[in-house]
Design a protein around this motif. Structure first.
Motif, PDB file in Angstrom:
ATOM      1  N   LEU A   1     -15.192   6.735  23.745  1.00 34.42           N
ATOM      2  CA  LEU A   1     -14.048   5.909  24.139  1.00 34.42           C
ATOM      3  C   LEU A   1     -13.724   6.085  25.617  1.00 34.42           C
ATOM      4  N   ASP A   2     -13.878   7.291  26.126  1.00 34.80           N
ATOM      5  CA  ASP A   2     -13.673   7.512  27.559  1.00 34.80           C
ATOM      6  C   ASP A   2     -14.726   6.753  28.367  1.00 34.80           C
TER       7      ASP A   2
ATOM      8  N   TRP B   1     -13.001   2.289  14.479  1.00 39.04           N
ATOM      9  CA  TRP B   1     -14.389   2.751  14.547  1.00 39.04           C
ATOM     10  C   TRP B   1     -14.409   4.271  14.474  1.00 39.04           C
ATOM     11  N   GLY B   2     -14.341   4.800  13.277  1.00 44.64           N
ATOM     12  CA  GLY B   2     -14.247   6.242  13.058  1.00 44.64           C
ATOM     13  C   GLY B   2     -15.408   7.052  13.594  1.00 44.64           C
TER      14      GLY B   2
ATOM     15  N   ARG C   1     -23.418   3.344  18.301  1.00 42.21           N
ATOM     16  CA  ARG C   1     -22.976   4.277  17.260  1.00 42.21           C
ATOM     17  C   ARG C   1     -23.235   3.757  15.852  1.00 42.21           C
ATOM     18  N   TYR C   2     -23.065   2.458  15.666  1.00 42.92           N
ATOM     19  CA  TYR C   2     -23.181   1.896  14.333  1.00 42.92           C
ATOM     20  C   TYR C   2     -24.540   1.267  14.057  1.00 42.92           C
ATOM     21  N   GLY C   3     -25.385   1.185  15.069  1.00 46.33           N
ATOM     22  CA  GLY C   3     -26.713   0.624  14.877  1.00 46.33           C
ATOM     23  C   GLY C   3     -26.676  -0.821  14.407  1.00 46.33           C
ATOM     24  N   ILE C   4     -25.777  -1.597  15.014  1.00 46.28           N
ATOM     25  CA  ILE C   4     -25.624  -2.995  14.620  1.00 46.28           C
ATOM     26  C   ILE C   4     -26.087  -3.907  15.747  1.00 46.28           C
TER      27      ILE C   4
END
Length: 67
Positions: free
Chosen positions: A29-30, A21-22, A46-49
């Motif tokens: 992640l923390d 997940w770039g 983050r990806y809006g999914i």
């Protein structure tokens, strides 16, 4: 392997998560701390999914690292 192991190895696995997940930042992640539900939320945000898609991706990540 279960998610407790993923949480315990999270510092080592963060690099693999960044590859998968770039768009996730170190802060993302923390914040996830290797916790499945938190990671699903971060990926979803983050990806809006949709949540179910994020769950599938996180479960694929788990399966890849539990072998």
């Amino acid at each position: 392997m279960n998610w407790d192991v993923i949480e315990g190895k999270w510092k080592q696995l963060k690099g693999d998560a960044k590859v998968q997940w770039g768009k996730l930042t170190d802060d993302d992640l923390d914040r996830a701390e290797g916790n499945r539900d938190k990671l699903i939320g971060v990926v979803q945000e983050r990806y809006g999914i949709e949540k179910d898609q994020a769950e599938r991706e996180v479960d694929e990540f788990y399966n890849k690292h539990s072998a």
